[in-house]
Design a protein around this motif. Structure first.
Motif, PDB file in Angstrom:
ATOM      1  N   ARG A  65       0.843  -1.192   0.000  1.00 24.45           N
ATOM      2  CA  ARG A  65       0.000   0.000   0.000  1.00 24.45           C
ATOM      3  C   ARG A  65       0.877   1.241   0.000  1.00 24.45           C
ATOM      4  O   ARG A  65       1.897   1.295   0.668  1.00 24.45           O
ATOM      5  CB  ARG A  65      -0.877  -0.027   1.247  1.00 24.45           C
ATOM      6  CG  ARG A  65      -1.877   1.060   1.283  1.00 24.45           C
ATOM      7  CD  ARG A  65      -2.740   0.965   2.518  1.00 24.45           C
ATOM      8  NE  ARG A  65      -3.970   1.644   2.226  1.00 24.45           N
ATOM      9  CZ  ARG A  65      -5.161   1.172   2.458  1.00 24.45           C
ATOM     10  NH1 ARG A  65      -5.291  -0.006   3.001  1.00 24.45           N
ATOM     11  NH2 ARG A  65      -6.220   1.871   2.157  1.00 24.45           N
ATOM     12  N   SER A  66       0.448   2.222  -0.771  1.00 23.62           N
ATOM     13  CA  SER A  66       1.095   3.533  -0.740  1.00 23.62           C
ATOM     14  C   SER A  66      -0.007   4.558  -0.511  1.00 23.62           C
ATOM     15  O   SER A  66      -1.162   4.191  -0.288  1.00 23.62           O
ATOM     16  CB  SER A  66       1.836   3.801  -2.050  1.00 23.62           C
ATOM     17  OG  SER A  66       0.917   3.963  -3.100  1.00 23.62           O
ATOM     18  N   ASP A  67       0.333   5.832  -0.583  1.00 14.36           N
ATOM     19  CA  ASP A  67      -0.681   6.870  -0.370  1.00 14.36           C
ATOM     20  C   ASP A  67      -1.804   6.801  -1.398  1.00 14.36           C
ATOM     21  O   ASP A  67      -2.938   7.140  -1.096  1.00 14.36           O
ATOM     22  CB  ASP A  67      -0.039   8.269  -0.421  1.00 14.36           C
ATOM     23  CG  ASP A  67       0.807   8.540   0.798  1.00 14.36           C
ATOM     24  OD1 ASP A  67       0.599   7.846   1.826  1.00 14.36           O
ATOM     25  OD2 ASP A  67       1.678   9.419   0.729  1.00 14.36           O
ATOM     26  N   SER A  68      -1.488   6.386  -2.597  1.00 17.05           N
ATOM     27  CA  SER A  68      -2.501   6.430  -3.647  1.00 17.05           C
ATOM     28  C   SER A  68      -2.858   5.076  -4.253  1.00 17.05           C
ATOM     29  O   SER A  68      -3.745   4.994  -5.085  1.00 17.05           O
ATOM     30  CB  SER A  68      -2.022   7.356  -4.769  1.00 17.05           C
ATOM     31  OG  SER A  68      -0.811   6.859  -5.301  1.00 17.05           O
ATOM     32  N   SER A  82      -7.772   7.987  -0.705  1.00 20.15           N
ATOM     33  CA  SER A  82      -6.849   9.022  -0.202  1.00 20.15           C
ATOM     34  C   SER A  82      -5.975   9.551  -1.331  1.00 20.15           C
ATOM     35  O   SER A  82      -5.584  10.727  -1.320  1.00 20.15           O
ATOM     36  CB  SER A  82      -5.987   8.462   0.928  1.00 20.15           C
ATOM     37  OG  SER A  82      -5.206   7.386   0.469  1.00 20.15           O
ATOM     38  N   GLY A  83      -5.689   8.744  -2.320  1.00 18.55           N
ATOM     39  CA  GLY A  83      -4.901   9.196  -3.472  1.00 18.55           C
ATOM     40  C   GLY A  83      -5.673  10.214  -4.286  1.00 18.55           C
ATOM     41  O   GLY A  83      -5.132  11.211  -4.745  1.00 18.55           O
ATOM     42  N   ARG A  92      -3.222   0.545  -3.826  1.00 22.57           N
ATOM     43  CA  ARG A  92      -3.234  -0.702  -3.082  1.00 22.57           C
ATOM     44  C   ARG A  92      -2.904  -1.811  -4.069  1.00 22.57           C
ATOM     45  O   ARG A  92      -3.510  -1.896  -5.135  1.00 22.57           O
ATOM     46  CB  ARG A  92      -4.631  -0.932  -2.512  1.00 22.57           C
ATOM     47  CG  ARG A  92      -4.635  -1.350  -1.112  1.00 22.57           C
ATOM     48  CD  ARG A  92      -6.008  -1.451  -0.521  1.00 22.57           C
ATOM     49  NE  ARG A  92      -7.030  -1.810  -1.482  1.00 22.57           N
ATOM     50  CZ  ARG A  92      -8.319  -1.769  -1.232  1.00 22.57           C
ATOM     51  NH1 ARG A  92      -8.749  -1.361  -0.079  1.00 22.57           N
ATOM     52  NH2 ARG A  92      -9.186  -2.119  -2.145  1.00 22.57           N
ATOM     53  N   THR A 128      -6.549   4.302  -4.370  1.00 16.65           N
ATOM     54  CA  THR A 128      -7.266   4.470  -3.112  1.00 16.65           C
ATOM     55  C   THR A 128      -7.922   5.836  -3.063  1.00 16.65           C
ATOM     56  O   THR A 128      -7.525   6.762  -3.775  1.00 16.65           O
ATOM     57  CB  THR A 128      -6.320   4.320  -1.911  1.00 16.65           C
ATOM     58  OG1 THR A 128      -5.316   5.320  -1.996  1.00 16.65           O
ATOM     59  CG2 THR A 128      -5.692   2.945  -1.882  1.00 16.65           C
ATOM     60  N   LEU A 147      -5.841  13.466  -2.346  1.00 19.36           N
ATOM     61  CA  LEU A 147      -4.553  14.138  -2.421  1.00 19.36           C
ATOM     62  C   LEU A 147      -4.405  14.866  -3.756  1.00 19.36           C
ATOM     63  O   LEU A 147      -3.928  15.996  -3.795  1.00 19.36           O
ATOM     64  CB  LEU A 147      -3.434  13.113  -2.249  1.00 19.36           C
ATOM     65  CG  LEU A 147      -2.074  13.611  -1.872  1.00 19.36           C
ATOM     66  CD1 LEU A 147      -2.134  14.269  -0.498  1.00 19.36           C
ATOM     67  CD2 LEU A 147      -1.073  12.474  -1.858  1.00 19.36           C
TER      68      LEU A 147
END
Length: 181
Positions: free
Chosen positions: A135-138, A172-173, A140, A170, A176
């Protein structure tokens, strides 16, 4: 008339022979009780297990019988084929887990791995399933893959197979991206 009597006598004689024949002589069927050792029973384990010698389908016939041990020196001069050593499922599972963890460590997209089970393909081949996640900020990432272990307990190799990965954006991506504009 004489021919009829001869045929009747021959039929009666044949029936008498079948009546006195041992019960197992008409159709071959083996049970674990028919063997002295597990190795002896293993030789009769055929594809599809027609004699039902492998109750748990792990490739080992009559597991409760004692091991033959070898040695001996009977009068049988016939050469017996060497038994193919069995790759222990625990050894294969351990090797597969090590290989899966190494794959995840080398991957920039994955951070964890989950073991999903192993199954025996043959005496010297066990296939294990895994799921890797990252997983990263943007994004999965989820990867399903198999680790195939082949060989013997002392000498085996692992191969990564059937790798399928999916990547999802995601929420959140997206948030952002919207805040940067």
């Amino acid at each position: 008339m004489r021919t009829l009597k001869t045929m009747l006598l021959a039929t009666t004689a044949a029936l008498a022979v079948f009546a006195w024949a041992p019960a197992g002589a008409s159709a071959l069927d083996y049970d674990c009780a028919d063997f002295a050792t597990q190795e002896e029973a293993q030789e009769y384990l055929l594809p599809g297990d027609p004699y039902r010698l492998d109750g748990d389908n792990d490739g080992i016939a009559c597991e409760d019988l004692p091991s033959g041990g070898g040695g001996g020196g009977g009068g049988n001069s016939e050469m017996q084929p060497a038994a193919v050593p069995m790759l222990d499922k625990g050894v294969a599972r351990s090797a597969a887990k090590h290989s899966a963890k190494s794959y995840v460590r080398r991957s920039s997209r994955l951070s964890s791995v989950a073991f999903k089970g192993c199954r025996r393909k043959s005496r010297q081949h066990v296939a294990c399933r895994f799921v890797g996640r990252g997983r990263s900020d943007s994004r999965r990432v989820r990867c399903s893959f198999n680790v195939s272990v082949e060989g013997t307990n002392a000498r085996h190799s692992t191969h990564l197979r059937n790798r399928r990965c999916t990547t999802r954006e995601t929420l959140s991506g997206w948030a952002l991206l919207g805040s940067n504009q």
